[in-house]
Design a protein around this motif. Structure first.
Motif, PDB file in Angstrom:
ATOM      1  N   SER A  23       0.828  -1.203   0.000  1.00 15.38           N
ATOM      2  CA  SER A  23       0.000   0.000   0.000  1.00 15.38           C
ATOM      3  C   SER A  23       0.862   1.252   0.000  1.00 15.38           C
ATOM      4  CB  SER A  23      -0.895   0.039   1.245  1.00 15.38           C
ATOM      5  OG  SER A  23      -1.789  -1.047   1.292  1.00 15.38           O
ATOM      6  N   ILE A  24       0.303   2.307  -0.588  1.00 14.50           N
ATOM      7  CA  ILE A  24       0.839   3.623  -0.322  1.00 14.50           C
ATOM      8  C   ILE A  24       0.094   4.155   0.900  1.00 14.50           C
ATOM      9  CG2 ILE A  24       1.517   4.130  -2.687  1.00 14.50           C
ATOM     10  CD1 ILE A  24      -1.004   5.819  -2.954  1.00 14.50           C
ATOM     11  N   ARG A  25       0.763   5.034   1.632  1.00 15.96           N
ATOM     12  CA  ARG A  25       0.146   5.632   2.815  1.00 15.96           C
ATOM     13  C   ARG A  25      -0.172   7.095   2.523  1.00 15.96           C
ATOM     14  NH1 ARG A  25       2.688   6.583   8.918  1.00 15.96           N
ATOM     15  NH2 ARG A  25       0.669   7.122   9.891  1.00 15.96           N
ATOM     16  N   LEU A  26      -1.453   7.416   2.485  1.00 16.71           N
ATOM     17  CA  LEU A  26      -1.876   8.773   2.194  1.00 16.71           C
ATOM     18  C   LEU A  26      -1.903   9.594   3.477  1.00 16.71           C
ATOM     19  CD1 LEU A  26      -4.781   8.419  -0.389  1.00 16.71           C
ATOM     20  CD2 LEU A  26      -2.349   8.860  -0.794  1.00 16.71           C
ATOM     21  N   GLN A  27      -1.060  10.607   3.523  1.00 13.64           N
ATOM     22  CA  GLN A  27      -0.998  11.524   4.657  1.00 13.64           C
ATOM     23  C   GLN A  27      -1.067  12.942   4.118  1.00 13.64           C
ATOM     24  OE1 GLN A  27       2.787   9.632   6.166  1.00 13.64           O
ATOM     25  NE2 GLN A  27       1.754   9.883   8.131  1.00 13.64           N
ATOM     26  N   GLY A  28      -2.229  13.545   4.215  1.00  9.66           N
ATOM     27  CA  GLY A  28      -2.387  14.895   3.705  1.00  9.66           C
ATOM     28  C   GLY A  28      -2.143  14.949   2.214  1.00  9.66           C
ATOM     29  N   THR A  29      -1.296  15.855   1.807  1.00  4.08           N
ATOM     30  CA  THR A  29      -1.014  16.031   0.380  1.00  4.08           C
ATOM     31  C   THR A  29       0.431  15.656   0.042  1.00  4.08           C
ATOM     32  OG1 THR A  29      -0.453  18.359   0.782  1.00  4.08           O
ATOM     33  CG2 THR A  29      -2.732  17.867   0.155  1.00  4.08           C
ATOM     34  N   SER A  30       0.976  14.690   0.766  1.00  2.00           N
ATOM     35  CA  SER A  30       2.365  14.283   0.557  1.00  2.00           C
ATOM     36  C   SER A  30       2.621  13.923  -0.900  1.00  2.00           C
ATOM     37  CB  SER A  30       2.698  13.076   1.449  1.00  2.00           C
ATOM     38  OG  SER A  30       3.982  12.581   1.171  1.00  2.00           O
ATOM     39  N   VAL A  31       3.694  14.460  -1.476  1.00  2.00           N
ATOM     40  CA  VAL A  31       3.989  14.217  -2.891  1.00  2.00           C
ATOM     41  C   VAL A  31       4.665  12.868  -3.115  1.00  2.00           C
ATOM     42  CG1 VAL A  31       4.129  16.661  -3.435  1.00  2.00           C
ATOM     43  CG2 VAL A  31       6.199  15.443  -2.763  1.00  2.00           C
ATOM     44  N   THR A  32       5.276  12.326  -2.075  1.00  2.00           N
ATOM     45  CA  THR A  32       5.928  11.017  -2.189  1.00  2.00           C
ATOM     46  C   THR A  32       5.475  10.144  -1.020  1.00  2.00           C
ATOM     47  OG1 THR A  32       7.857  11.898  -1.022  1.00  2.00           O
ATOM     48  CG2 THR A  32       7.957  11.858  -3.428  1.00  2.00           C
ATOM     49  N   PRO A  33       4.305   9.554  -1.106  1.00  2.00           N
ATOM     50  CA  PRO A  33       3.769   8.759   0.002  1.00  2.00           C
ATOM     51  C   PRO A  33       4.669   7.575   0.356  1.00  2.00           C
ATOM     52  CG  PRO A  33       2.079   9.183  -1.657  1.00  2.00           C
ATOM     53  CD  PRO A  33       3.378   9.605  -2.249  1.00  2.00           C
ATOM     54  N   GLU A  34       4.661   7.228   1.643  1.00  2.00           N
ATOM     55  CA  GLU A  34       5.368   6.036   2.101  1.00  2.00           C
ATOM     56  C   GLU A  34       4.724   4.791   1.481  1.00  2.00           C
ATOM     57  OE1 GLU A  34       5.979   7.942   6.580  1.00  2.00           O
ATOM     58  OE2 GLU A  34       4.800   6.104   6.307  1.00  2.00           O
ATOM     59  N   LEU A  35       5.520   3.739   1.345  1.00  2.00           N
ATOM     60  CA  LEU A  35       5.005   2.435   0.939  1.00  2.00           C
ATOM     61  C   LEU A  35       5.144   1.463   2.104  1.00  2.00           C
ATOM     62  CD1 LEU A  35       5.086   3.652  -1.935  1.00  2.00           C
ATOM     63  CD2 LEU A  35       5.757   1.385  -2.743  1.00  2.00           C
ATOM     64  N   TRP A  36       4.114   0.628   2.303  1.00  2.00           N
ATOM     65  CA  TRP A  36       4.086  -0.348   3.389  1.00  2.00           C
ATOM     66  C   TRP A  36       3.689  -1.709   2.848  1.00  2.00           C
ATOM     67  CZ3 TRP A  36       4.649   0.606   8.835  1.00  2.00           C
ATOM     68  CH2 TRP A  36       4.963   1.941   9.149  1.00  2.00           C
TER      69      TRP A  36
END
Length: 228
Positions: A135-148
């Motif tokens: 998954s990508i982790r959506l946090q606000g409007t982050s341009v490079t979301p974390e991957l988990w």
């Protein structure tokens, strides 16, 4: 006929190479429809920004597939090689607008529930039902979301790659089960990961024979580093 983007061509080349190679047994192959309304990755990113107010890194243009879904579940079943893998790539425009996966149980702590609520699945294993997903982790409007990476048998681990790096490694590993662990801090030397590690070693022994034009040295070095 819609012209394929570079990454879409790479994905279809991957599936074709597995479909037509005699050593691979194909359990399932899914290729959904393609989004013909958006001609390139930039248009997809613009729609994500307009619809969901998420402005992703423009570099993502080079690793976008407009297929609604593209997946394959394969195996190699030989006397000396038993290897399996699966990938199921979802359209990033759909991913951003999707609901989080249902991963929390009755005893899941609040902090972990919050983490799971940020997840949007980009790749999973619906055919084999291994209980793993990325998954990508959506946090606000982050341009490079974390991957988990989530594994129902083990835990959830943050990956040390971005979206495009994930896709590049998927092309190389062909979705071999557990490849994502190469890019996490999971304790691969522990007994619980013995099967995963054995599969990765077998992949790195077998794939150079099947795909001699691809460079597996970085993955081999990565596994050696993770096992130190």
């Amino acid at each position: 006929m819609t012209r394929l983007l570079a990454f879409e061509q790479q994905l279809t080349d991957l599936t074709e190479s597995l479909l037509h190679h005699p050593r691979f047994e194909i359990e399932t192959h899914t290729q959904g429809s393609i989004d013909e309304e958006r001609n390139d990755g930039a248009a997809v990113l613009d729609s994500i920004d307009e619809w969901y107010q998420v402005r992703l890194d423009p570099a993502y243009q080079k690793c976008i597939s407009r297929f609604s879904q593209l997946g394959m579940h394969w195996s190699i079943d030989e006397p000396d090689v038993q290897l399996t893998g699966e990938f199921n790539i979802k359209y990033l425009l759909d991913v951003i607008g999707d609901v989080p996966p249902h991963l929390a149980g009755d005893d899941t702590p609040d902090a972990r529930r919050q983490l799971f609520s940020d997840f949007r699945v980009i790749d999973d294993t619906p055919s084999s039902g291994t209980g793993t997903l990325s998954s990508i982790r959506l946090q606000g409007t982050s341009v490079t979301p974390e991957l988990w990476f989530f594994d129902v048998r083990r835990d959830v681990f943050r990956m040390e790659v971005d979206y495009c790096e994930y896709m590049r490694h998927l092309l190389l590993t062909k979705g071999t089960y557990g490849w994502q662990y190469l890019f996490t801090d999971a304790p691969l030397r522990d007994r619980d990961f013995k099967g995963i590690v054995n599969g990765l070693k077998l992949m790195l022994q077998t794939f150079p024979e099947i795909f001699p034009n691809e460079d597996f040295a970085p993955l081999r070095a990565r596994l050696a580093e993770r096992l130190r």
